[in-house]
Design an enzyme around this catalytic site. Structure first.
Site, PDB file in Angstrom:
ATOM      1  N   ASN A  14      45.528  23.132  48.142  1.00 18.30           N
ATOM      2  CA  ASN A  14      46.020  22.326  49.271  1.00 18.30           C
ATOM      3  C   ASN A  14      45.048  22.280  50.450  1.00 18.30           C
ATOM      4  O   ASN A  14      45.348  21.679  51.483  1.00 18.30           O
ATOM      5  CB  ASN A  14      47.399  22.829  49.732  1.00 18.30           C
ATOM      6  CG  ASN A  14      47.383  24.253  50.251  1.00 18.30           C
ATOM      7  OD1 ASN A  14      46.396  24.720  50.817  1.00 18.30           O
ATOM      8  ND2 ASN A  14      48.491  24.953  50.054  1.00 18.30           N
ATOM      9  N   HIS A  91      52.172  27.269  57.170  1.00 15.70           N
ATOM     10  CA  HIS A  91      52.276  28.564  56.516  1.00 15.70           C
ATOM     11  C   HIS A  91      53.395  29.405  57.126  1.00 15.70           C
ATOM     12  O   HIS A  91      53.967  30.264  56.454  1.00 15.70           O
ATOM     13  CB  HIS A  91      50.955  29.338  56.651  1.00 15.70           C
ATOM     14  CG  HIS A  91      49.978  29.067  55.561  1.00 15.70           C
ATOM     15  ND1 HIS A  91      50.150  29.497  54.278  1.00 15.70           N
ATOM     16  CD2 HIS A  91      48.793  28.401  55.578  1.00 15.70           C
ATOM     17  CE1 HIS A  91      49.125  29.128  53.538  1.00 15.70           C
ATOM     18  NE2 HIS A  91      48.286  28.460  54.296  1.00 15.70           N
ATOM     19  N   ARG A 181      41.793  66.453  31.239  1.00 13.22           N
ATOM     20  CA  ARG A 181      41.492  65.109  30.718  1.00 13.22           C
ATOM     21  C   ARG A 181      41.387  65.160  29.194  1.00 13.22           C
ATOM     22  O   ARG A 181      41.783  64.215  28.499  1.00 13.22           O
ATOM     23  CB  ARG A 181      40.218  64.554  31.334  1.00 13.22           C
ATOM     24  CG  ARG A 181      38.975  65.376  31.037  1.00 13.22           C
ATOM     25  CD  ARG A 181      37.705  64.677  31.447  1.00 13.22           C
ATOM     26  NE  ARG A 181      36.556  65.533  31.224  1.00 13.22           N
ATOM     27  CZ  ARG A 181      35.358  65.102  30.884  1.00 13.22           C
ATOM     28  NH1 ARG A 181      35.137  63.816  30.707  1.00 13.22           N
ATOM     29  NH2 ARG A 181      34.354  65.937  30.718  1.00 13.22           N
ATOM     30  N   GLU A 235      38.501  47.862  37.661  1.00  9.00           N
ATOM     31  CA  GLU A 235      39.634  48.741  37.932  1.00  9.00           C
ATOM     32  C   GLU A 235      40.861  47.985  38.437  1.00  9.00           C
ATOM     33  O   GLU A 235      41.983  48.219  37.983  1.00  9.00           O
ATOM     34  CB  GLU A 235      39.238  49.822  38.961  1.00  9.00           C
ATOM     35  CG  GLU A 235      38.274  50.860  38.439  1.00  9.00           C
ATOM     36  CD  GLU A 235      36.823  50.445  38.604  1.00  9.00           C
ATOM     37  OE1 GLU A 235      36.558  49.277  38.988  1.00  9.00           O
ATOM     38  OE2 GLU A 235      35.933  51.296  38.357  1.00  9.00           O
ATOM     39  N   PHE A 261      37.960  56.237  42.145  1.00  6.33           N
ATOM     40  CA  PHE A 261      38.028  54.781  42.003  1.00  6.33           C
ATOM     41  C   PHE A 261      39.455  54.249  42.105  1.00  6.33           C
ATOM     42  O   PHE A 261      39.675  53.044  41.954  1.00  6.33           O
ATOM     43  CB  PHE A 261      37.409  54.337  40.679  1.00  6.33           C
ATOM     44  CG  PHE A 261      35.953  54.693  40.541  1.00  6.33           C
ATOM     45  CD1 PHE A 261      35.127  54.765  41.651  1.00  6.33           C
ATOM     46  CD2 PHE A 261      35.408  54.963  39.300  1.00  6.33           C
ATOM     47  CE1 PHE A 261      33.779  55.101  41.531  1.00  6.33           C
ATOM     48  CE2 PHE A 261      34.063  55.306  39.161  1.00  6.33           C
ATOM     49  CZ  PHE A 261      33.247  55.372  40.279  1.00  6.33           C
TER      50      PHE A 261
END
Length: 482
Positions: A14, A91, A181, A235, A261
């Site tokens: 738009n 908006h 882990r 990620e 991260f």
């Protein structure tokens, strides 16, 4: 890359942003960009009010089975408002009473009604259920006649495990040294058949984070049934994709990367918590114990920031057995789970194999004494440190209880009696965690924490230099008692 032909994205072009015209900041060619990604792109033009053209475009997009489609539609924001059309003001709350009345006249709807639904629209919506009943019955008949494993099907749809799946969880003997882990990878491999919807992988760190799914195929256009996904260095996209898979149903997605991260993933993680999507987020390399990678890769504030997200279950297991118990919760409980795991090996502790109930309540007494003088409460790799410090304190005649607290959120949900039984209010309590101390004041009188960034050195040396030794924990406990 996966040639997902059922994926159709509608781009509302738009030309207006909140600051004004998009040309203020945007000059790229979206159609060319998505074509370069391998998408099928349809540019429908200015058809925002043309229902036939919109339907035709969406139907055409659905015919491209070998690629996702981007449908670009030129619209006019605020249309058919008489004054706010094509303005940034549309908006927000720009169309006020007088313009509302003017717009209603343009649309031919009653000006005196603030909520109006035409009778034919109301009848159409009320008829939807009846019109869909035959399709639903036909689907159920196909399912009943399919001859599939219904227990596995139902487990997939629920994003959980078949009855008794927990019996597949591995158990480690005390005295072994296992990075959590690596324990995570062992758990995944052990439960694949019993949790048939489990799929996922890592953001270019699959093996590093223990999110390898072996022997089940790699998802690709040629093998769409593969359960291992390689997300690449994406990620945020990985977290978003996992949310979509979980909310669609039929899978239990597990996705992994380094804890530092998690910052890249935060919007997706927050949305998982907000929508209670059952996703297992695996974040390994959970402290300055990462070592030589240095401060940029050593998480310090990250666990605290994740605990600040409402609705996210943050699990930091002390050892391999607590990792397996954490998976019980991730599979069986609603909502997302965050697995915070070590890179370095940590000892398997006495008592953790039998601690499923303790992990489920968020915190439990791992080492107890009669009439404790002090309580040492730790999470993750620091629980073993508390055990060693308690032994040193005993040599000085100080009775120390050791509490493992893998999940604040679960412990917070317990009633006062349970909390007081684990952490008595009248006994001084020292918390030990290799991260910032923010929030620990709720559970402890003092905390061994890291209020700075890390350092580049071998992980054990960094931890020792920052005070994570049994001797320092012992000294801090004695100082607290004084």
């Amino acid at each position: 890359h996966q040639r997902l032909g059922r994926l159709v994205v509608v781009y509302d072009d738009n030309h207006i942003s909140i600051d004004g015209r998009t040309e203020l900041a945007l000059s790229d060619d979206a159609a060319m960009r998505f074509r370069s990604y391998g998408w099928h792109v349809l540019e429908l033009g200015e058809v925002g009010e043309d229902l036939d053209a919109l339907e035709a475009g969406l139907r055409e997009a659905a015919t491209h089975e070998d690629a996702p489609s981007l449908v670009i539609v030129r619209t006019r924001i605020g249309f058919p408002a008489t004054r706010s059309v094509d303005t940034a003001a549309a908006h927000g709350y720009a169309i006020l009473d007088e313009e509302i009345a003017e717009t209603k006249r343009v649309l031919g709807i009653p000006e005196d009604q603030t909520f109006w639904v035409p009778d034919d629209v109301l009848a159409w919506y009320r008829d939807l259920g009846a019109r869909g009943r035959s399709d639903r019955d036909a689907w159920q008949a196909r399912l009943d006649a399919a001859g599939i494993d219904r227990a596995a099907w139902d487990a997939c749809q629920a994003g959980g495990g078949v009855a008794g799946w927990q019996e597949k969880l591995p158990v480690w003997e005390p005295g072994k040294n296992v990075a959590t882990r690596k324990a995570n990878a062992s758990v995944i491999g052990a439960v694949l058949d019993a949790v048939p919807g489990l799929v996922g992988g890592g953001a270019d760190l699959t093996g590093n984070t223990g999110t390898t799914i072996s022997g089940q195929g790699v998802m690709s256009p040629e093998e769409p049934g593969g359960r291992q996904l390689f997300f690449g260095v994406r990620e945020h996209a990985m977290g978003s994709i996992a949310n979509g898979m979980a909310l669609h149903g039929g899978t239990l997605p597990v996705v992994g990367t380094f804890l530092v991260f998690a910052d890249y993933m935060r919007p997706a993680v927050r949305l998982a918590a907000l929508s209670q999507a059952r996703v297992v987020f695996v974040w390994s390399h959970d402290s300055v114990g990462v070592g030589e990678d240095g401060p940029t890769h050593q998480p310090v504030e990250h666990v605290a920031s994740l605990r600040a997200i409402p609705g996210l279950r943050v699990l930091r297991p002390a050892d391999a057995n607590e990792t397996a118990h954490a998976w019980r919760l991730a599979v069986d409980l609603p909502g997302p789970s965050a697995m915070i795991l070590t890179r370095q090996d940590v000892p398997v502790l006495d008592g953790t194999a039998e601690a499923a109930a303790g992990v489920a309540q968020g915190a439990y007494v791992l080492v107890d004494v009669v009439d404790p003088d002090v309580v040492l409460v730790g999470t993750g790799s620091e629980v073993a440190l508390c055990v060693d410090a308690a032994a040193l304190l005993a040599e000085d005649g100080v009775r120390a209880r050791v509490v493992s607290m893998p999940c604040w959120e679960l412990f917070e949900a317990q009633d006062d009696d349970v909390q007081d039984a684990v952490l008595p209010e009248d006994v001084p309590t020292l918390a030990v965690e290799a991260g910032v101390g923010m929030g620990w004041e709720r559970w402890a009188d003092d905390v061994v924490s890291i209020e700075r960034f890390g350092a580049s050195a071998p992980g054990e040396e960094v931890l020792a230099r920052l005070g994570y030794t049994a001797e320092n924990v012992c000294d801090r406990a004695l100082a607290l008692l004084d």
